[in-house]
Scaffold this motif. Structure first.
Motif, short mmCIF file in Angstrom:
data_model
loop_
_atom_site.label_atom_id
_atom_site.label_comp_id
_atom_site.label_asym_id
_atom_site.label_seq_id
_atom_site.Cartn_x
_atom_site.Cartn_y
_atom_site.Cartn_z
N GLU A 1 0.83 -1.21 0.00
CA GLU A 1 0.00 0.00 0.00
C GLU A 1 0.87 1.27 0.00
O GLU A 1 0.62 2.21 -0.75
N ALA A 2 1.91 1.27 0.84
CA ALA A 2 2.79 2.44 0.93
C ALA A 2 3.47 2.70 -0.41
O ALA A 2 3.53 3.84 -0.89
N ASN A 3 3.94 1.63 -1.04
CA ASN A 3 4.65 1.80 -2.32
C ASN A 3 3.71 2.20 -3.45
O ASN A 3 4.06 3.03 -4.28
N THR A 4 2.52 1.62 -3.45
CA THR A 4 1.55 1.98 -4.49
C THR A 4 1.15 3.44 -4.36
O THR A 4 1.09 4.19 -5.33
N SER A 5 0.91 3.85 -3.13
CA SER A 5 0.47 5.21 -2.90
C SER A 5 1.56 6.22 -3.27
O SER A 5 1.30 7.24 -3.90
N LEU A 6 2.80 5.90 -2.92
CA LEU A 6 3.91 6.79 -3.25
C LEU A 6 4.12 6.85 -4.77
O LEU A 6 4.33 7.92 -5.34
N ALA A 7 4.04 5.71 -5.42
CA ALA A 7 4.22 5.66 -6.88
C ALA A 7 3.15 6.52 -7.56
O ALA A 7 3.44 7.28 -8.50
N THR A 8 1.92 6.43 -7.07
CA THR A 8 0.82 7.21 -7.65
C THR A 8 1.06 8.70 -7.43
O THR A 8 0.91 9.52 -8.34
N THR A 9 1.45 9.06 -6.22
CA THR A 9 1.68 10.48 -5.90
C THR A 9 2.80 11.04 -6.78
O THR A 9 2.70 12.16 -7.30
N VAL A 10 3.86 10.26 -6.96
CA VAL A 10 4.98 10.72 -7.79
C VAL A 10 4.50 10.89 -9.24
O VAL A 10 4.77 11.91 -9.89
N ARG A 11 3.74 9.91 -9.73
CA ARG A 11 3.28 9.96 -11.12
C ARG A 11 2.36 11.16 -11.37
O ARG A 11 2.45 11.82 -12.38
N PRO B 1 13.90 0.37 -7.94
CA PRO B 1 12.88 -0.51 -7.36
C PRO B 1 13.07 -0.68 -5.85
O PRO B 1 14.18 -0.91 -5.37
N ALA B 2 11.98 -0.52 -5.13
CA ALA B 2 12.04 -0.71 -3.68
C ALA B 2 12.24 -2.19 -3.37
O ALA B 2 11.84 -3.05 -4.18
N PRO B 3 12.83 -2.53 -2.24
CA PRO B 3 12.92 -3.95 -1.84
C PRO B 3 11.52 -4.56 -1.79
O PRO B 3 10.52 -3.84 -1.65
N GLY B 4 11.45 -5.85 -1.90
CA GLY B 4 10.15 -6.52 -1.93
C GLY B 4 9.36 -6.41 -0.63
O GLY B 4 8.14 -6.49 -0.62
N ARG B 5 10.07 -6.23 0.47
CA ARG B 5 9.41 -6.16 1.78
C ARG B 5 10.16 -5.18 2.67
O ARG B 5 11.32 -4.89 2.45
N GLN B 6 9.46 -4.72 3.71
CA GLN B 6 10.13 -3.96 4.77
C GLN B 6 11.21 -4.87 5.38
O GLN B 6 11.11 -6.09 5.34
N CYS C 1 17.12 -8.18 10.27
CA CYS C 1 16.79 -7.84 8.89
C CYS C 1 16.64 -9.07 7.99
O CYS C 1 17.50 -9.96 7.99
N ARG C 2 15.56 -9.08 7.21
CA ARG C 2 15.30 -10.23 6.34
C ARG C 2 16.30 -10.32 5.19
O ARG C 2 16.39 -11.33 4.52
N TYR C 3 17.04 -9.25 4.90
CA TYR C 3 17.96 -9.26 3.77
C TYR C 3 19.38 -9.67 4.15
O TYR C 3 20.27 -9.68 3.30
N ARG D 1 21.85 -8.98 1.02
CA ARG D 1 21.38 -9.46 -0.27
C ARG D 1 20.78 -8.34 -1.13
O ARG D 1 20.33 -8.59 -2.24
N LEU D 2 20.77 -7.12 -0.59
CA LEU D 2 20.26 -5.99 -1.37
C LEU D 2 21.42 -5.21 -1.98
O LEU D 2 22.43 -5.00 -1.30
N GLU D 3 21.25 -4.73 -3.20
CA GLU D 3 22.26 -3.82 -3.77
C GLU D 3 22.35 -2.61 -2.84
O GLU D 3 21.33 -2.18 -2.28
N ARG D 4 23.52 -2.04 -2.77
CA ARG D 4 23.71 -0.92 -1.82
C ARG D 4 22.70 0.21 -2.05
O ARG D 4 22.20 0.79 -1.10
#
Ligand code: SF4
Ligand code: SF4
Length: 170
Positions: free
Chosen positions: A18-28, A92-97, A106-108, A115-118
């Motif tokens: 939800e957070a990512n969808t909402s932010l993507a929409t606001t940016v667009r 791209p944001a990570p798949g999860r918090q 941390c899950r990463y 496991r995340l790119e810097r």
């Protein structure tokens, strides 16, 4: 501990989506108005990328022999500025918090390190220099100066980026 866990933002799949969808929409929907915050995000990206070779070098020298890996006990998560930066810079944001309501760390974190790119990690993961790294950098003041200057600039830019974004969309 439970209180801390519940204070982590967007710590379920649904909330993160939800957070990512909402932010993507606001940016667009606000492209012309957020030109300044996008410029700041690009500057942050350039500065972050300029620090990564230094960080990689530092990690190669300190992490392989570490017996108390910071990521195994780190209590960190992506905050609003982290998500905003990713969306404004088109990364791209990570798949999860990083943490979920049950997560202890941390899950990463993986067997060979993060496991995340810097560029996709929360800023705190770049900003944090552990005692072993700080000690090593004290012997290389020029290197220390380069890293610290960039980190300070990134920190200030992140605040400016958030301020100009909120001003533009509210
Ligand atoms: S950054 Fe420091 S504490 Fe973390 S794994 Fe590397 S040496 Fe260990
Ligand atoms: S994102 Fe990577 S660097 Fe940051 S706490 Fe998690 S494993 Fe460590």
């Amino acid at each position: 501990m439970d209180d801390h866990r519940s204070s982590v933002p967007w710590n379920t799949r649904a909330l993160w989506r939800e957070a990512n969808t909402s932010l993507a929409t606001t940016v667009r929907q606000n492209r012309p108005g957020i030109a300044e915050s996008r410029r700041q995000a690009r500057q942050i990206k350039r500065l972050l990328e300029s620090t990564f070779p230094h960080m990689d070098r530092l990690c190669r020298r300190t992490c392989p022999d570490c017996t108390d890996a910071c990521c195994q006990r780190a209590w960190v998560w992506a905050d609003f500025k982290d998500l905003l930066f990713l969306h404004l810079a088109g990364i791209p944001a990570p798949g999860r918090q990083l943490l979920d309501p049950q997560g202890g760390h941390c899950r990463y974190e993986g067997p060979a390190g993060c496991r995340l790119e810097r560029i996709r990690r929360p800023f705190v993961c770049t900003w944090y220099l552990c005692p072993a790294q700080t000690q090593r950098l004290r012997k290389e003041p020029a290197e220390m100066q380069v890293i610290q200057t960039s980190l300070r600039q990134i920190k200030a830019l992140r605040q400016g980026m958030e301020r100009s974004f909120i001003w533009a969309v509210t």
